[in-house]
Design a protein around this motif. Structure first.
Motif, mmCIF file in Angstrom:
data_model
loop_
_atom_site.group_PDB
_atom_site.id
_atom_site.type_symbol
_atom_site.label_atom_id
_atom_site.label_comp_id
_atom_site.label_asym_id
_atom_site.label_seq_id
_atom_site.Cartn_x
_atom_site.Cartn_y
_atom_site.Cartn_z
ATOM 1 N N ILE A 122 15.229 -1.376 -4.383
ATOM 2 C CA ILE A 122 13.671 -1.637 -4.864
ATOM 3 C C ILE A 122 12.956 -0.091 -4.868
ATOM 4 O O ILE A 122 13.130 0.588 -3.602
ATOM 5 C CB ILE A 122 12.725 -2.401 -3.792
ATOM 6 C CG1 ILE A 122 13.788 -3.785 -3.410
ATOM 7 C CG2 ILE A 122 11.595 -2.642 -3.848
ATOM 8 C CD1 ILE A 122 13.473 -4.697 -4.823
ATOM 9 N N VAL A 123 11.938 0.030 -5.858
ATOM 10 C CA VAL A 123 11.339 1.294 -5.788
ATOM 11 C C VAL A 123 9.796 0.973 -5.826
ATOM 12 O O VAL A 123 9.285 -0.314 -6.227
ATOM 13 C CB VAL A 123 11.666 2.228 -7.016
ATOM 14 C CG1 VAL A 123 12.981 2.718 -6.704
ATOM 15 C CG2 VAL A 123 11.607 1.321 -8.355
ATOM 16 N N LEU A 124 8.909 2.040 -5.454
ATOM 17 C CA LEU A 124 7.650 1.716 -5.486
ATOM 18 C C LEU A 124 6.905 3.192 -5.571
ATOM 19 O O LEU A 124 7.564 4.226 -5.265
ATOM 20 C CB LEU A 124 7.117 0.897 -4.292
ATOM 21 C CG LEU A 124 7.408 1.474 -2.783
ATOM 22 C CD1 LEU A 124 6.416 2.648 -2.616
ATOM 23 C CD2 LEU A 124 7.369 0.318 -1.949
ATOM 24 N N ALA A 125 5.579 3.240 -5.875
ATOM 25 C CA ALA A 125 4.706 4.123 -6.075
ATOM 26 C C ALA A 125 3.589 3.996 -4.950
ATOM 27 O O ALA A 125 3.051 3.014 -4.772
ATOM 28 C CB ALA A 125 4.419 4.498 -7.266
ATOM 29 N N VAL A 126 3.461 5.237 -3.922
ATOM 30 C CA VAL A 126 2.452 5.135 -3.028
ATOM 31 C C VAL A 126 1.497 6.178 -3.007
ATOM 32 O O VAL A 126 2.247 7.236 -3.031
ATOM 33 C CB VAL A 126 3.027 4.744 -1.354
ATOM 34 C CG1 VAL A 126 3.939 5.680 -1.066
ATOM 35 C CG2 VAL A 126 1.824 4.392 -0.511
ATOM 36 N N ASN A 127 0.123 6.132 -3.212
ATOM 37 C CA ASN A 127 -0.633 7.281 -3.291
ATOM 38 C C ASN A 127 -0.518 7.947 -2.119
ATOM 39 O O ASN A 127 -0.419 7.611 -1.064
ATOM 40 C CB ASN A 127 -2.167 6.639 -3.262
ATOM 41 C CG ASN A 127 -3.098 7.779 -3.559
ATOM 42 O OD1 ASN A 127 -3.222 8.828 -2.974
ATOM 43 N ND2 ASN A 127 -3.247 7.708 -4.948
ATOM 44 N N TYR A 128 -0.443 9.379 -2.306
ATOM 45 C CA TYR A 128 -0.290 10.398 -1.344
ATOM 46 C C TYR A 128 -1.488 10.197 -0.191
ATOM 47 O O TYR A 128 -1.247 10.570 1.104
ATOM 48 C CB TYR A 128 -0.213 11.820 -1.806
ATOM 49 C CG TYR A 128 -1.630 12.246 -2.061
ATOM 50 C CD1 TYR A 128 -2.415 13.201 -1.330
ATOM 51 C CD2 TYR A 128 -2.030 12.052 -3.508
ATOM 52 C CE1 TYR A 128 -3.478 13.863 -1.649
ATOM 53 C CE2 TYR A 128 -3.333 12.443 -3.648
ATOM 54 C CZ TYR A 128 -4.044 13.460 -2.792
ATOM 55 O OH TYR A 128 -5.266 14.006 -3.205
ATOM 56 N N ARG A 129 -2.753 9.720 -0.706
ATOM 57 C CA ARG A 129 -3.516 9.532 0.557
ATOM 58 C C ARG A 129 -3.395 8.352 1.301
ATOM 59 O O ARG A 129 -4.327 7.993 2.275
ATOM 60 C CB ARG A 129 -5.177 9.599 -0.229
ATOM 61 C CG ARG A 129 -5.335 11.157 -0.795
ATOM 62 C CD ARG A 129 -6.628 10.984 -1.538
ATOM 63 N NE ARG A 129 -6.580 10.089 -2.630
ATOM 64 C CZ ARG A 129 -7.583 9.527 -3.167
ATOM 65 N NH1 ARG A 129 -8.920 9.759 -2.792
ATOM 66 N NH2 ARG A 129 -7.435 8.727 -4.295
ATOM 67 N N ALA A 132 -1.406 4.924 5.527
ATOM 68 C CA ALA A 132 -0.954 3.566 6.270
ATOM 69 C C ALA A 132 0.095 3.055 5.447
ATOM 70 O O ALA A 132 0.999 2.443 6.101
ATOM 71 C CB ALA A 132 -2.301 2.499 6.400
ATOM 72 N N ALA A 133 -0.020 2.848 4.203
ATOM 73 C CA ALA A 133 1.073 2.046 3.547
ATOM 74 C C ALA A 133 2.427 2.961 3.404
ATOM 75 O O ALA A 133 3.699 2.508 3.474
ATOM 76 C CB ALA A 133 0.699 1.909 2.162
ATOM 77 N N GLN A 134 2.319 4.568 3.366
ATOM 78 C CA GLN A 134 3.568 5.269 3.386
ATOM 79 C C GLN A 134 4.123 4.922 4.871
ATOM 80 O O GLN A 134 5.331 4.810 4.799
ATOM 81 C CB GLN A 134 3.087 6.571 3.542
ATOM 82 C CG GLN A 134 2.489 7.041 2.271
ATOM 83 C CD GLN A 134 2.018 8.591 2.371
ATOM 84 O OE1 GLN A 134 2.074 9.336 3.453
ATOM 85 N NE2 GLN A 134 1.056 8.782 1.505
ATOM 86 N N PRO A 152 -3.653 6.180 -11.383
ATOM 87 C CA PRO A 152 -5.029 6.726 -11.555
ATOM 88 C C PRO A 152 -5.668 7.214 -10.524
ATOM 89 O O PRO A 152 -6.780 7.592 -10.591
ATOM 90 C CB PRO A 152 -5.270 5.115 -11.890
ATOM 91 C CG PRO A 152 -4.053 4.388 -11.411
ATOM 92 C CD PRO A 152 -3.004 5.334 -11.182
ATOM 93 N N ARG A 153 -5.367 7.098 -9.305
ATOM 94 C CA ARG A 153 -5.894 7.806 -7.853
ATOM 95 C C ARG A 153 -5.216 9.138 -7.377
ATOM 96 O O ARG A 153 -5.555 9.304 -6.342
ATOM 97 C CB ARG A 153 -6.393 6.706 -7.078
ATOM 98 C CG ARG A 153 -6.968 5.480 -7.739
ATOM 99 C CD ARG A 153 -8.091 5.036 -6.811
ATOM 100 N NE ARG A 153 -8.686 4.067 -7.045
ATOM 101 C CZ ARG A 153 -9.796 3.913 -7.994
ATOM 102 N NH1 ARG A 153 -10.630 4.961 -7.945
ATOM 103 N NH2 ARG A 153 -10.449 2.691 -7.903
ATOM 104 N N GLY A 154 -4.502 9.763 -8.541
ATOM 105 C CA GLY A 154 -3.860 10.882 -7.875
ATOM 106 C C GLY A 154 -2.560 10.692 -7.874
ATOM 107 O O GLY A 154 -1.764 9.579 -8.205
ATOM 108 N N GLU A 155 -1.787 11.751 -6.923
ATOM 109 C CA GLU A 155 -0.403 11.995 -6.920
ATOM 110 C C GLU A 155 0.285 10.461 -6.123
ATOM 111 O O GLU A 155 -0.318 10.063 -5.041
ATOM 112 C CB GLU A 155 -0.003 13.049 -6.240
ATOM 113 C CG GLU A 155 1.500 13.276 -6.309
ATOM 114 C CD GLU A 155 1.759 14.580 -5.467
ATOM 115 O OE1 GLU A 155 2.079 15.674 -6.392
ATOM 116 O OE2 GLU A 155 1.897 14.719 -4.099
ATOM 117 N N GLN A 156 1.107 10.174 -6.692
ATOM 118 C CA GLN A 156 1.964 8.946 -6.063
ATOM 119 C C GLN A 156 3.274 9.474 -5.689
ATOM 120 O O GLN A 156 3.816 10.088 -6.744
ATOM 121 C CB GLN A 156 2.246 7.972 -7.334
ATOM 122 C CG GLN A 156 0.815 7.250 -8.173
ATOM 123 C CD GLN A 156 0.402 6.372 -7.203
ATOM 124 O OE1 GLN A 156 0.878 5.497 -6.624
ATOM 125 N NE2 GLN A 156 -0.846 6.565 -6.822
#
Length: 170
Positions: A122-129, A132-134, A152-156
């Protein structure tokens, strides 16, 4: 007053059913979370072939939601032909802080094994900001691949979870 403890047996992952609609329509997220994910109702409106709508249930209540993708889009995140992409994870604000996201993500191994037996990642992208999710994803076994993608909101940050269900337990 004693806090109610929840065990992982309290939470299950199931495919979306029409009877979930009313509770998913009621989902709310604080503004700081809306920047990083989508409300379930938005995802239900755009679901397409190859996208699987998954509900995190506690008892008979829909407390969370996410999508699993098995389509061309996955190739943007992994070269593994057996990978699936997880997007749009959200927990209703009224249910947050009770461990439902963590419990739900801990159920991925078994859910994927039972419903998508050829999937092994399973892969995902999480915003660097979105710290909490990271942290949530790291706690349940996702690792940072070191790959980055502009969102759309910066680096993932691209994170990966290898499916390691003990296939001999049955």
């Amino acid at each position: 007053m004693t806090a109610m403890l929840h065990t992982s047996q309290d939470v299950k992952l199931i495919f979306y059913r029409p009877e979930h609609l009313a509770s998913l329509q009621q989902f709310q997220l604080p503004k700081e979370q809306e920047k990083f994910t989508a409300l379930p109702i938005e995802m239900l409106e755009v679901a397409t072939e190859g996208q699987y709508r998954i509900v995190i249930e506690h008892g008979s209540n829909a407390v969370g939601f996410f999508l699993l993708h098995a389509m061309e889009r996955v190739k943007e995140y992994s070269k593994n032909p057996h990978a699936m992409l997880l997007t749009a994870l959200s927990i209703d604000y009224a249910q947050q802080g009770r461990g439902f996201a963590k419990q739900g993500m801990k159920k991925l191994d078994q859910f994927v094994e039972e419903n998508f037996p050829s999937c092994n990642e399973i892969v995902l992208a999480v915003n660097y900001r979105n710290v909490a999710a990271q942290q949530l994803y790291e706690k349940v076994g996702f690792i940072d691949t070191g790959r980055r993608k502009e969102g759309p909101r910066g680096e993932q940050w691209i994170m990966s979870y290898l499916i390691t269900v003990d296939r001999c337990r049955r």
